[in-house]
Structures are given as structure tokens and as C-alpha cells.
Design an enzyme around this catalytic site. Sequence first.
Site, PDB file in Angstrom:
ATOM      1  N   GLU A 118       0.867  -1.171   0.000  1.00 29.81           N
ATOM      2  CA  GLU A 118       0.000   0.000   0.000  1.00 29.81           C
ATOM      3  C   GLU A 118       0.904   1.221   0.000  1.00 29.81           C
ATOM      4  O   GLU A 118       1.968   1.212   0.621  1.00 29.81           O
ATOM      5  CB  GLU A 118      -0.897   0.065   1.247  1.00 29.81           C
ATOM      6  CG  GLU A 118      -2.010  -0.955   1.284  1.00 29.81           C
ATOM      7  CD  GLU A 118      -1.577  -2.267   1.922  1.00 29.81           C
ATOM      8  OE1 GLU A 118      -2.280  -3.264   1.733  1.00 29.81           O
ATOM      9  OE2 GLU A 118      -0.519  -2.299   2.591  1.00 29.81           O
ATOM     10  N   TYR A 130       7.448   2.437  -7.809  1.00 27.17           N
ATOM     11  CA  TYR A 130       6.799   1.124  -7.839  1.00 27.17           C
ATOM     12  C   TYR A 130       6.322   0.787  -9.256  1.00 27.17           C
ATOM     13  O   TYR A 130       6.501  -0.333  -9.720  1.00 27.17           O
ATOM     14  CB  TYR A 130       5.621   1.070  -6.861  1.00 27.17           C
ATOM     15  CG  TYR A 130       6.012   1.275  -5.420  1.00 27.17           C
ATOM     16  CD1 TYR A 130       7.161   0.712  -4.889  1.00 27.17           C
ATOM     17  CD2 TYR A 130       5.222   2.049  -4.577  1.00 27.17           C
ATOM     18  CE1 TYR A 130       7.513   0.896  -3.560  1.00 27.17           C
ATOM     19  CE2 TYR A 130       5.561   2.244  -3.245  1.00 27.17           C
ATOM     20  CZ  TYR A 130       6.708   1.671  -2.747  1.00 27.17           C
ATOM     21  OH  TYR A 130       7.051   1.861  -1.436  1.00 27.17           O
TER      22      TYR A 130
END
Length: 164
Positions: A118, A130
Site C-alpha cells: 500500500e 513502484y
Amino acid sequence: MNAALQPFQPLEARFEAMTHAWLPAVLQAEHSAYLHPWSERNFLDSLHAGYQAQLLAAGPADRPELLGYFVAMKGVDEVHLLNITVAPACQRQGWARVMLDALSVWSRGQGAQWLWLEVRVSNARARAVYESHGFRHVGTRRNYYPASAALPRGEDAIVMSLKL
């Protein structure tokens, strides 16, 4: 010689297990990197639970410099990245990618099929890292991050996954 003109000196980095002895340096990096840092209790609980907690360090063994760290929890066929941090003085040098690569290799070795995390909606820089590593946005957790003085309504988390 002028510092700007000195030849590039490669930095030899190494991974080490996060131990209690490293916690002061880890907490210093954590508190300087985030408005909402993990507490010492978060790290202690992770260490006691046996989570994969690795440091990226450089320099001589008697005076190592903390470049970053990550904490991950292994599940049945997945690994959940709980915390990844590059020390602020070492950011924008590719260390997050090095740690994500190491985590991916370790996760595959554990038989994981997926890597999950998350990330705060407001953390565009981390999301870009990411995404460049292959993670995909797969959902949103509403008000996942608790309210604080800076965010009185809390903050959503973007759920991302990487197929290993």
C-alpha cells in the site's frame, strides 16, 4: 581538488539483517523521511514476528552508513511489503530499486507468486518508483492511513501488486 571535480567513487553496499542494534539509525531515518513514521514498537513487533527486515548499508563495518531498509511479511503464496525507506540523504540514487530487486528475489525464493504493498495517494514519487518496477494499481483502501493534525480526515492508500 574541488568536490564537484573529484572522480566518481563507487559505493559498495551490502544487505544486513535488521537487528535491535540498528534501531536508533532506522528510527532516525524513518522520522526524517516521513510525516507519519513507524514507531519503535512497529519495528520491534516486526522483528519479533520474524518478518523479513533487511538493511542496505555502506561503508566500513565499524562505521556503516544506513542507506535504507525494508520490512516484508510472508504469506502463503505472497509477500506483503510493509515498509521500504531510503534514508533522505541517500534518496534519488537508485537505492529503492536495489531494495525492490532484492525483495523480489527473496520473495521468489520463498515461493511467492505476488508482491503486495500500500502507498499513500499523496506519495507520487514512491508510486512512480513502484510503477517503474512493474507494480500495478489494483485497488484503493479508503482512509487506510489514520487521521492526524496534517491530515484530519486520514488518507487513502493505493494497493499495488507485482506478479512474480
